[in-house]
Design a protein around this motif. Structure first.
Motif, PDB file in Angstrom:
ATOM      1  N   TRP A 179      -3.683   0.695   5.696  1.00 56.59           N
ATOM      2  CA  TRP A 179      -5.028   0.563   5.153  1.00 56.59           C
ATOM      3  C   TRP A 179      -5.618  -0.808   5.473  1.00 56.59           C
ATOM      4  O   TRP A 179      -6.773  -0.938   5.907  1.00 56.59           O
ATOM      5  CB  TRP A 179      -4.987   0.796   3.643  1.00 56.59           C
ATOM      6  N   ALA A 180      -4.820  -1.834   5.241  1.00 58.13           N
ATOM      7  CA  ALA A 180      -5.292  -3.195   5.500  1.00 58.13           C
ATOM      8  C   ALA A 180      -5.682  -3.348   6.968  1.00 58.13           C
ATOM      9  O   ALA A 180      -6.721  -3.921   7.291  1.00 58.13           O
ATOM     10  CB  ALA A 180      -4.216  -4.214   5.135  1.00 58.13           C
ATOM     11  N   ALA A 181      -4.881  -2.787   7.839  1.00 57.27           N
ATOM     12  CA  ALA A 181      -5.153  -2.936   9.268  1.00 57.27           C
ATOM     13  C   ALA A 181      -6.490  -2.330   9.651  1.00 57.27           C
ATOM     14  O   ALA A 181      -7.336  -2.986  10.263  1.00 57.27           O
ATOM     15  CB  ALA A 181      -4.014  -2.305  10.075  1.00 57.27           C
ATOM     16  N   VAL A 182      -6.685  -1.076   9.289  1.00 56.40           N
ATOM     17  CA  VAL A 182      -7.947  -0.432   9.689  1.00 56.40           C
ATOM     18  C   VAL A 182      -9.131  -1.018   8.920  1.00 56.40           C
ATOM     19  O   VAL A 182     -10.231  -1.171   9.465  1.00 56.40           O
ATOM     20  CB  VAL A 182      -7.899   1.102   9.509  1.00 56.40           C
ATOM     21  N   HIS A 183      -8.894  -1.377   7.664  1.00 47.42           N
ATOM     22  CA  HIS A 183      -9.975  -1.961   6.870  1.00 47.42           C
ATOM     23  C   HIS A 183     -10.404  -3.306   7.470  1.00 47.42           C
ATOM     24  O   HIS A 183     -11.594  -3.582   7.617  1.00 47.42           O
ATOM     25  CB  HIS A 183      -9.509  -2.152   5.431  1.00 47.42           C
ATOM     26  N   GLY A 184      -9.440  -4.107   7.809  1.00 50.66           N
ATOM     27  CA  GLY A 184      -9.756  -5.396   8.409  1.00 50.66           C
ATOM     28  C   GLY A 184     -10.365  -5.239   9.788  1.00 50.66           C
ATOM     29  O   GLY A 184     -11.316  -5.931  10.133  1.00 50.66           O
TER      30      GLY A 184
ATOM     31  N   ALA B 268      -6.789  -8.969   2.552  1.00 53.19           N
ATOM     32  CA  ALA B 268      -7.585  -9.824   1.677  1.00 53.19           C
ATOM     33  C   ALA B 268      -8.769  -9.057   1.098  1.00 53.19           C
ATOM     34  O   ALA B 268      -9.025  -9.104  -0.104  1.00 53.19           O
ATOM     35  CB  ALA B 268      -8.068 -11.052   2.433  1.00 53.19           C
ATOM     36  N   GLY B 269      -9.470  -8.351   1.958  1.00 51.57           N
ATOM     37  CA  GLY B 269     -10.651  -7.617   1.511  1.00 51.57           C
ATOM     38  C   GLY B 269     -10.328  -6.581   0.454  1.00 51.57           C
ATOM     39  O   GLY B 269     -11.034  -6.474  -0.553  1.00 51.57           O
ATOM     40  N   LEU B 270      -9.258  -5.844   0.663  1.00 47.15           N
ATOM     41  CA  LEU B 270      -8.883  -4.802  -0.288  1.00 47.15           C
ATOM     42  C   LEU B 270      -8.501  -5.382  -1.641  1.00 47.15           C
ATOM     43  O   LEU B 270      -8.757  -4.779  -2.681  1.00 47.15           O
ATOM     44  CB  LEU B 270      -7.719  -3.975   0.257  1.00 47.15           C
ATOM     45  N   HIS B 271      -7.898  -6.545  -1.626  1.00 44.40           N
ATOM     46  CA  HIS B 271      -7.452  -7.142  -2.882  1.00 44.40           C
ATOM     47  C   HIS B 271      -8.514  -8.022  -3.517  1.00 44.40           C
ATOM     48  O   HIS B 271      -8.377  -8.450  -4.666  1.00 44.40           O
ATOM     49  CB  HIS B 271      -6.174  -7.955  -2.659  1.00 44.40           C
ATOM     50  N   LEU B 272      -9.543  -8.321  -2.759  1.00 44.98           N
ATOM     51  CA  LEU B 272     -10.572  -9.235  -3.258  1.00 44.98           C
ATOM     52  C   LEU B 272     -11.634  -8.468  -4.029  1.00 44.98           C
ATOM     53  O   LEU B 272     -11.895  -8.706  -5.198  1.00 44.98           O
ATOM     54  CB  LEU B 272     -11.201  -9.941  -2.052  1.00 44.98           C
ATOM     55  N   ARG B 273     -12.295  -7.568  -3.338  1.00 50.03           N
ATOM     56  CA  ARG B 273     -13.359  -6.787  -3.960  1.00 50.03           C
ATOM     57  C   ARG B 273     -13.014  -5.306  -3.926  1.00 50.03           C
ATOM     58  O   ARG B 273     -13.655  -4.514  -4.584  1.00 50.03           O
ATOM     59  CB  ARG B 273     -14.674  -6.956  -3.186  1.00 50.03           C
TER      60      ARG B 273
ATOM     61  N   ALA C  32      -1.427 -18.074   4.831  1.00 56.02           N
ATOM     62  CA  ALA C  32      -2.497 -19.044   4.583  1.00 56.02           C
ATOM     63  C   ALA C  32      -3.852 -18.347   4.564  1.00 56.02           C
ATOM     64  O   ALA C  32      -4.716 -18.642   3.736  1.00 56.02           O
ATOM     65  CB  ALA C  32      -2.481 -20.135   5.648  1.00 56.02           C
ATOM     66  N   TYR C  33      -4.019 -17.413   5.468  1.00 52.20           N
ATOM     67  CA  TYR C  33      -5.295 -16.698   5.555  1.00 52.20           C
ATOM     68  C   TYR C  33      -5.572 -15.938   4.261  1.00 52.20           C
ATOM     69  O   TYR C  33      -6.641 -16.058   3.664  1.00 52.20           O
ATOM     70  CB  TYR C  33      -5.241 -15.734   6.735  1.00 52.20           C
ATOM     71  N   VAL C  34      -4.589 -15.182   3.833  1.00 59.02           N
ATOM     72  CA  VAL C  34      -4.757 -14.381   2.613  1.00 59.02           C
ATOM     73  C   VAL C  34      -4.928 -15.292   1.400  1.00 59.02           C
ATOM     74  O   VAL C  34      -5.787 -15.057   0.536  1.00 59.02           O
ATOM     75  CB  VAL C  34      -3.556 -13.437   2.417  1.00 59.02           C
ATOM     76  N   GLU C  35      -4.132 -16.328   1.363  1.00 60.88           N
ATOM     77  CA  GLU C  35      -4.189 -17.291   0.267  1.00 60.88           C
ATOM     78  C   GLU C  35      -5.579 -17.912   0.170  1.00 60.88           C
ATOM     79  O   GLU C  35      -6.147 -18.041  -0.920  1.00 60.88           O
ATOM     80  CB  GLU C  35      -3.162 -18.388   0.548  1.00 60.88           C
ATOM     81  N   PHE C  36      -6.117 -18.279   1.309  1.00 63.07           N
ATOM     82  CA  PHE C  36      -7.455 -18.877   1.322  1.00 63.07           C
ATOM     83  C   PHE C  36      -8.491 -17.879   0.824  1.00 63.07           C
ATOM     84  O   PHE C  36      -9.335 -18.191  -0.006  1.00 63.07           O
ATOM     85  CB  PHE C  36      -7.816 -19.356   2.726  1.00 63.07           C
ATOM     86  N   ALA C  37      -8.397 -16.670   1.334  1.00 61.17           N
ATOM     87  CA  ALA C  37      -9.367 -15.635   0.961  1.00 61.17           C
ATOM     88  C   ALA C  37      -9.339 -15.382  -0.540  1.00 61.17           C
ATOM     89  O   ALA C  37     -10.383 -15.286  -1.191  1.00 61.17           O
ATOM     90  CB  ALA C  37      -9.074 -14.345   1.716  1.00 61.17           C
ATOM     91  N   LEU C  38      -8.138 -15.304  -1.109  1.00 64.99           N
ATOM     92  CA  LEU C  38      -8.030 -15.002  -2.536  1.00 64.99           C
ATOM     93  C   LEU C  38      -8.329 -16.220  -3.395  1.00 64.99           C
ATOM     94  O   LEU C  38      -8.816 -16.095  -4.516  1.00 64.99           O
ATOM     95  CB  LEU C  38      -6.626 -14.466  -2.850  1.00 64.99           C
ATOM     96  N   GLY C  39      -8.065 -17.398  -2.840  1.00 67.91           N
ATOM     97  CA  GLY C  39      -8.291 -18.621  -3.599  1.00 67.91           C
ATOM     98  C   GLY C  39      -9.722 -19.120  -3.527  1.00 67.91           C
ATOM     99  O   GLY C  39     -10.214 -19.790  -4.430  1.00 67.91           O
TER     100      GLY C  39
END
Lengths: 221, 221
Positions: free
Chosen positions: A182-187, B189-194, B117-124
């Motif tokens: 999911w993350a892959a296609v979503h991103g 990141a997107g899925l976990h953010l919004r 780092a990417y995910v951490e930045f996005a969520l932070g």
DNA sequence: TGTACATCAGTGAACGCGCGTTCACTGATGTAC
DNA sequence: TGTACATCAGTGAACGCGCGTTCACTGATGTAC
């Protein structure tokens, strides 16, 4: 699965805004509002869903909507639910087109089909796609994460299970596989939709998608 | 690499809005506006970057900004550029913390560090992260896709090359690997953010991230 | 060294916009007697 | 079968809001002579 159109294009709903209503009561205003709002979302994303414009297009005063929705957010949530249904339909449609034959090979193709359908929907219906993920709380248990049996999320899970059954996905790599796919296609969709890869030509983009699907297969198998 | 703070917290800029300016001329209004706008983006995302509020916080009339930016979009682009720089810094900071030792193992760890780092930045920094990808055209060649040498995208490419050199990534799987990695962490990141996974507890989320990084490694190697 | 003047960086008022939401209302509908 | 009445679904006007942008302006600065 009944098509969304059954819900939306109710026969009691006149062809919104072309002709004025004959009766004082609309007949099925709620559905008509959701339909108009969905069209706005398709055209301009969640921000395009403007209550007054929705009412205008439905040929109704701008506060009639408050008879059917608590506020704009509730209407938006309804639109998000419709979007989620359409996404699921798109996935099922693509799944249906996968030829049967060797079961393992078919399962493999079905997993790819699900991924392609997701990206295709996102790129083809950017406004609706964005609305689905715009953070509005799902209207009626449409939360894909909470509906394991069906919905886009559940569908993906089923296809992954098939692939485990046919030896395409190693059982020890099955846990968390939904999120990986999911993350892959979503991103991928996000980067090519509004992100920095928006300018990448379609052909190159499609090639990149196939490469990504290859890597996912290899990562899971 | 000079820290962003050098650019932003210029000594010529008075401590915005606490004390009124002594002089008629601000001194470094452009930088001060970008700073204020960045804070608004951090707090409320791209929509939070409201020209009049930016001016208010900088202690300046609401149209003074037009001396330095053509319009709101240009300012927003500047904020996006700052966000991109901070993302890159975050990645470099995490890279710097990876212990050396066995070169192949270090390279492997470095790839994971970039993803984390990417995910951490996005969520932070959700607001800033969203602003970076809000579709505003990059202000000054900050387009990560167009700057292969540095920037988040270039950095990822370098780390991938390292991993090819040390046998962690198969050379035939190197093409398109940036997009694979990027899409995965971006989508995660997107899925976990919004998105629908926003309600997933942090612990479970972190576990899912590690699983995803595992699958990426396995897909590439 | 002094001064005129061009240039730049701010100001304050105003324009036009459209939104979401609330209020008191009226027209239509269905139902109990 | 007719009628009173409760209920529901719409209406129209108004409120309050804050935005981005433009206009004509004024204060400050630096430079040429």
């Amino acid at each position: 699965m009944s098509p969304v159109s059954t819900l939306i294009y109710d026969e009691r709903v006149p062809p919104a805004s072309t002709t004025p209503r004959a009766t004082y009561h609309h007949g099925n205003l709620r559905a008509a509002l959701v339909e108009a709002a969905t069209e706005l979302a398709r055209a301009s994303g969640p921000d395009g869903v403007v209550l007054r414009e929705v009412a205008r297009r439905t040929g109704v005063s701008h506060n009639a909507a408050y008879r059917h929705f608590a506020d704009r957010d509730e209407l938006l949530g309804e639109v998000a639910a419709v979007g989620g249904q359409r996404l699921e339909e798109a996935m099922r449609a693509r799944l249906a087109r996968v030829r049967a034959g060797d079961a393992a090979e078919a399962a493999r193709r079905r997993l790819r089909a699900v991924g392609r359908a997701y990206v295709e929907f996102a790129l083809g219906e950017p406004g609706l796609f964005e609305t689905v993920f715009s953070g509005a709380p799902p209207a009626d248990g449409q939360d894909p994460y909470r509906s394991p049996a069906d919905g886009p999320y559940g569908l993906l899970g089923q296809v992954l299970d098939e692939n485990v059954a046919h030896g395409n996905v190693r059982p020890d790599r099955r846990p968390g596989a939904e999120v990986v796919c999911w993350a892959a296609v979503h991103g991928f969709a996000g980067l090519h939709l509004r992100g920095p890869l928006a300018a990448v030509p379609a052909k190159e983009r499609d090639r990149a998608l196939e490469l990504m699907l290859d890597r996912i297969e290899q990562g899971l198998g």
